[in-house]
Scaffold this motif. Sequence first.
Motif, PDB file in Angstrom:
ATOM      1  N   GLN A   1     -48.736  15.521 -14.642  1.00 17.00           N
ATOM      2  CA  GLN A   1     -47.304  15.260 -14.649  1.00 17.00           C
ATOM      3  C   GLN A   1     -47.027  13.847 -14.165  1.00 17.00           C
ATOM      4  O   GLN A   1     -47.539  13.425 -13.124  1.00 17.00           O
ATOM      5  N   VAL A   2     -46.230  13.125 -14.934  1.00 17.33           N
ATOM      6  CA  VAL A   2     -45.766  11.804 -14.534  1.00 17.33           C
ATOM      7  C   VAL A   2     -44.255  11.804 -14.711  1.00 17.33           C
ATOM      8  O   VAL A   2     -43.743  11.787 -15.837  1.00 17.33           O
ATOM      9  N   GLY A   3     -43.544  11.865 -13.618  1.00 18.35           N
ATOM     10  CA  GLY A   3     -42.093  11.930 -13.685  1.00 18.35           C
ATOM     11  C   GLY A   3     -41.626  13.174 -14.400  1.00 18.35           C
ATOM     12  O   GLY A   3     -41.997  14.290 -14.049  1.00 18.35           O
ATOM     13  N   ARG A   4     -40.835  12.992 -15.450  1.00 17.02           N
ATOM     14  CA  ARG A   4     -40.275  14.128 -16.202  1.00 17.02           C
ATOM     15  C   ARG A   4     -41.176  14.573 -17.354  1.00 17.02           C
ATOM     16  O   ARG A   4     -40.785  15.442 -18.135  1.00 17.02           O
TER      17      ARG A   4
ATOM     18  N   GLU B   1     -37.654  20.051 -13.445  1.00 12.16           N
ATOM     19  CA  GLU B   1     -37.663  18.587 -13.449  1.00 12.16           C
ATOM     20  C   GLU B   1     -38.419  18.024 -14.651  1.00 12.16           C
ATOM     21  O   GLU B   1     -38.216  16.875 -15.040  1.00 12.16           O
TER      22      GLU B   1
ATOM     23  N   GLN C   1     -41.090   7.187 -24.310  1.00 17.42           N
ATOM     24  CA  GLN C   1     -40.283   6.101 -23.764  1.00 17.42           C
ATOM     25  C   GLN C   1     -38.854   6.163 -24.301  1.00 17.42           C
ATOM     26  O   GLN C   1     -37.882   5.970 -23.552  1.00 17.42           O
TER      27      GLN C   1
ATOM     28  N   SER D   1     -36.866   8.854 -22.674  1.00 18.97           N
ATOM     29  CA  SER D   1     -36.453   8.566 -21.299  1.00 18.97           C
ATOM     30  C   SER D   1     -35.027   8.026 -21.236  1.00 18.97           C
ATOM     31  O   SER D   1     -34.397   8.031 -20.177  1.00 18.97           O
TER      32      SER D   1
END
Length: 258
Positions: A10-13, A48, A195, A198
């Motif tokens: 997991q990286v961020g969302r 999240e 990206q 995001s």
Amino acid sequence: MTEKTILFEQVGRVATITLNRPTSMNAINLEMMKELGDCFEELHHQHEIQVVILKGQGKAFSSGGDIKGMIQGDLDLEDAMTLVARYTRLLYTLPKIVIAQVHGAAAGLGLSTALASDYVIAEETAKIAMNFIGIGLIPDGGGHFFMQERLGNVKAKQAIWAGEVMSGTKAQKIGLVDEIVAEGAVDEFVQSMVQRFSHAPLKAMIETKKILNERRLPELESILLKETEGQKKMRDTKDHMEGIRAFVEKRKPNFKGE
């Protein structure tokens, strides 16, 4: 998470799930089926995370169900169909945007799993095949449902019956794949999608997914049940036995419709 046959990051969302049996081209065995189900179930409660990437380690996305395990008696059909139905249902209803990142083979159950995603991005040289017919079986993992969703009823039947191994390019032309990229470029392309997401209204996108997928869920569940019943019948046919023998002997099967 402490999975063995899948890797989770997991990286961020964004979460990345990697099928991790590279020496068998990520063939889906009982352990992987259970771990995928457990992972997807946990993701339902991780609010999240909004984007999930599903990909394969090594040279392929997934070559499909573990045929060698089936031959050796390590793959119990009853357990397998229960576990497959569970993880398929959880994947289809996952309240995230799911991207299948395909390189190499995406065949059989591996293709069913990819098609349960919201986007299928494949390299042009990928080998895409709903090829259960080659061993006298029918698609499972919701394969009938997902093929029908993307191709329509008549074309889905014909594609399942043909069991053709298609390039990513051909699969994209008929609608099984959403985007194709050059060999070796799929990771970069998917990261560019992530990206863009995001800066997208992901809650609105996910709400649309819920509305549309929940409406179709009863049909998926019905098909998963019928696939379980049908696969049991197919396992007892002479054609399936011939298909398995031909697979082991690396020759073309001689089916007789029995």
